[in-house]
Structure formats: C-alpha cells, structure tokens
Design an enzyme around this catalytic site. Structure first.
Site, short mmCIF file in Angstrom:
data_model
loop_
_atom_site.label_atom_id
_atom_site.label_comp_id
_atom_site.label_asym_id
_atom_site.label_seq_id
_atom_site.Cartn_x
_atom_site.Cartn_y
_atom_site.Cartn_z
N SER A 55 13.83 7.65 -31.39
CA SER A 55 12.79 6.69 -30.55
C SER A 55 13.67 6.30 -29.35
CB SER A 55 13.09 5.22 -31.20
OG SER A 55 14.16 4.71 -31.82
N LYS A 122 18.34 12.32 -40.65
CA LYS A 122 17.17 11.80 -40.90
C LYS A 122 15.87 12.77 -40.80
CE LYS A 122 14.68 7.83 -39.15
NZ LYS A 122 13.50 8.73 -38.32
N GLU A 191 7.50 3.76 -43.08
CA GLU A 191 7.00 3.24 -41.69
C GLU A 191 5.52 2.67 -41.56
OE1 GLU A 191 8.55 4.89 -38.20
OE2 GLU A 191 7.30 3.47 -36.89
O1 KIV Z 1 13.62 6.76 -34.37
C1 KIV Z 1 13.62 5.56 -34.88
O2 KIV Z 1 14.20 4.93 -34.31
C2 KIV Z 1 13.11 5.62 -36.25
C3 KIV Z 1 13.15 4.00 -36.70
C4 KIV Z 1 11.96 3.45 -36.24
C5 KIV Z 1 13.06 4.17 -38.17
O3 KIV Z 1 12.88 6.65 -36.87
#
Ligand code: KIV
Length: 273
Positions: A55, A122, A191
C-alpha cells in the site's frame, strides 16, 4: 547459541504466539508501517503485527494502485521499519509480479527476510500462488496469505470493491481460504468481505485471520497506519476509523486503537459490510 545484540527486555513476538492468541480468543492487533518512526510508534504501543504493505505505492508514493511497487522498494521500507521494531512480528509484502513461480518467490522472499529483517512475507491470492505458499513454508519462510479484495488484482476485479457477496462468490472465497491454509500459510488477511462470511471462515480455519473491512469476528484487525490517523484526503473507505481525532497524541491514538481491537469495540457495525 545465544543471540548477541538483542534487547532481552523486549522479547519479540514470534509466530507461535499468534497461533496461541487465536486458540485463546485474544485479538491480534496489526497495522502497516513504512519507516522506523511509524514502526517504533506502533511497536511501543503494543501492536502485535506490523506489515510493511505494498500500500506504500499509494499512501507514500501517491500512485493510483500498488502495481508499480518493486522488490527493491519493499526492501528499502522493510529495512527502515525493522530498525524501529523491537517486539512486533514484522511482515513484508511481496509486491505485484514478484511471485510468478515458487523459485522466484523464494528468491524475493529470502531477501525480504534475510536483508530486510521481516519474519514473514505476505502474498495475495490463491490459484497459482498456492505452489509458492507451499514452497516458502516448506523452506522456513512463514507466509501470510491475503484473500477477498486483493489490491494487486485491481484490473481483474474492476476496482477496489467488496468481494464475496452472493453465494457463488462466497463459495469461491471459502475454497480459497481452505486452500491457502492447506498449502501452509500461517496467517490470513481477509480484506473487504461480508462480516458473516469472515466469521464463518475464521471459525473453520486453524490459522488466525486478520480482517480489514471483514467484520469484528476475525482473530485480529489491521489498518493502514495513515488511515488510523485520518491522514487520507480521498474518499474514506467504510472500514476506516480515525483514532487520532479526540486523542491527545499519536501514541494515545495507537493505544486507543489497540484497546478498541482487543476489546472488540473496533470494528463497529458501521465499519462492516
Ligand atoms: O498493503 C497493505 O497495506 C495491505 C493491508 C491493507 C492488509 O495489504
């Protein structure tokens, strides 16, 4: 062998503790950070999991989506954040295009862990991503999966929209959540899906779920740190709450967020789908 240079007064939160928290119904508090100052702010106020999210492409770099974020950029921000974090479990996002196959995934993930200082990576999605999740987990790189609204799929999804509405869409998400857990994911971000679907998934999975726009019954909650402070200037998504409004300081805002998640007060019905 004893670790040198570690601050023994602040034992780091390891993955098994997150699993214990699920089984003991203790909520996991998570937030994103992109640098040492925000990492330290979240960490000293007892946030359990800090995600260096891709993000950052939107909130730090000002782009319309996350697709241009590179592994080098993720490494830079992961290293910086790691310097501020003593206790929380640090997770680094694998950016768009960095996990097309298991071997490339391992090469990039190993850098985020080895050079960046993350304890977990992630990956968004299921399908072809399952092979990479399995490959990494088998090679001692813990994986956080991410399903529901996956921002890296913005072109296929046609925008940042709530997912899993309707029986077929809900079933697709249910099957994907079982598949990522079976492939070896240790944690799952959900999400923007209906709260009732997230609750059902959370009950059925052995791994902790962390929700963002997924209702109060997930095992934990995550917010983008700038949203937590009300820094955004565009349309505010329904699941966001500004914890700085009415708080005396940034520390107090994070502390309020931690209390609200742990007590189940956040998210409230108005933050859910
Ligand atoms: O990139 C990010 O900040 C995310 C969160 C919103 C879970 O994937």
């Amino acid at each position: 062998m004893y670790a040198t240079g570690a601050d023994s007064s602040t034992p780091p939160l390891r993955l098994p503790v997150l699993l214990d928290m699920k089984s003991e119904a203790r909520k996991i508090v998570a937030a994103t950070a992109y640098d040492a100052t925000f990492g330290a702010l979240l960490d000293r106020n007892q946030v359990d999991l800090i995600l260096v999210g891709d993000s950052l492409g939107m909130v730090v770099e000002g782009r319309a989506n996350t697709l241009s974020v590179s592994v080098e950029t993720m490494l830079y921000h992961t290293r910086a954040t790691a310097r501020g974090v003593k206790r929380a479990l640090l997770v680094a996002d694998m950016p768009f295009g960095s996990f097309p196959d298991p071997a490339s995934s391992f090469r990039h993930a190993a850098r985020l862990v080895g050079e960046g200082g993350a304890s977990m990576v992630k990956l968004e999605g299921a399908g072809y991503v399952l092979d990479s999740i399995h490959y990494l987990a088998e090679r001692d790189i813990p994986v956080c999966a991410h399903l529901g609204l996956t921002p890296q799929s913005v072109h296929r999804l046609g925008g940042f929209k709530v997912q899993g509405r309707g029986q077929d869409a809900a079933e697709t998400i249910r099957q994907a959540t079982s598949a990522v857990a079976a492939a070896g994911a240790s944690v799952l971000v959900l999400e923007c899906i209906p709260a009732s679907l997230a609750a059902e998934i959370t009950r059925s999975l052995p791994i902790p779920t962390i929700g963002i726009g997924a209702g109060p019954d997930c095992d934990g909650q995550i917010l983008v740190c700038y949203d937590l402070f009300g820094f955004g200037n565009g349309r505010r998504p329904r699941f966001v709450k500004n914890f700085l409004s009415g708080a005396a300081s940034a520390d107090a805002a994070v502390a309020d967020y931690v209390v609200a998640v742990r007590s189940g007060a956040f998210p409230a019905p108005e933050h859910c789908y």
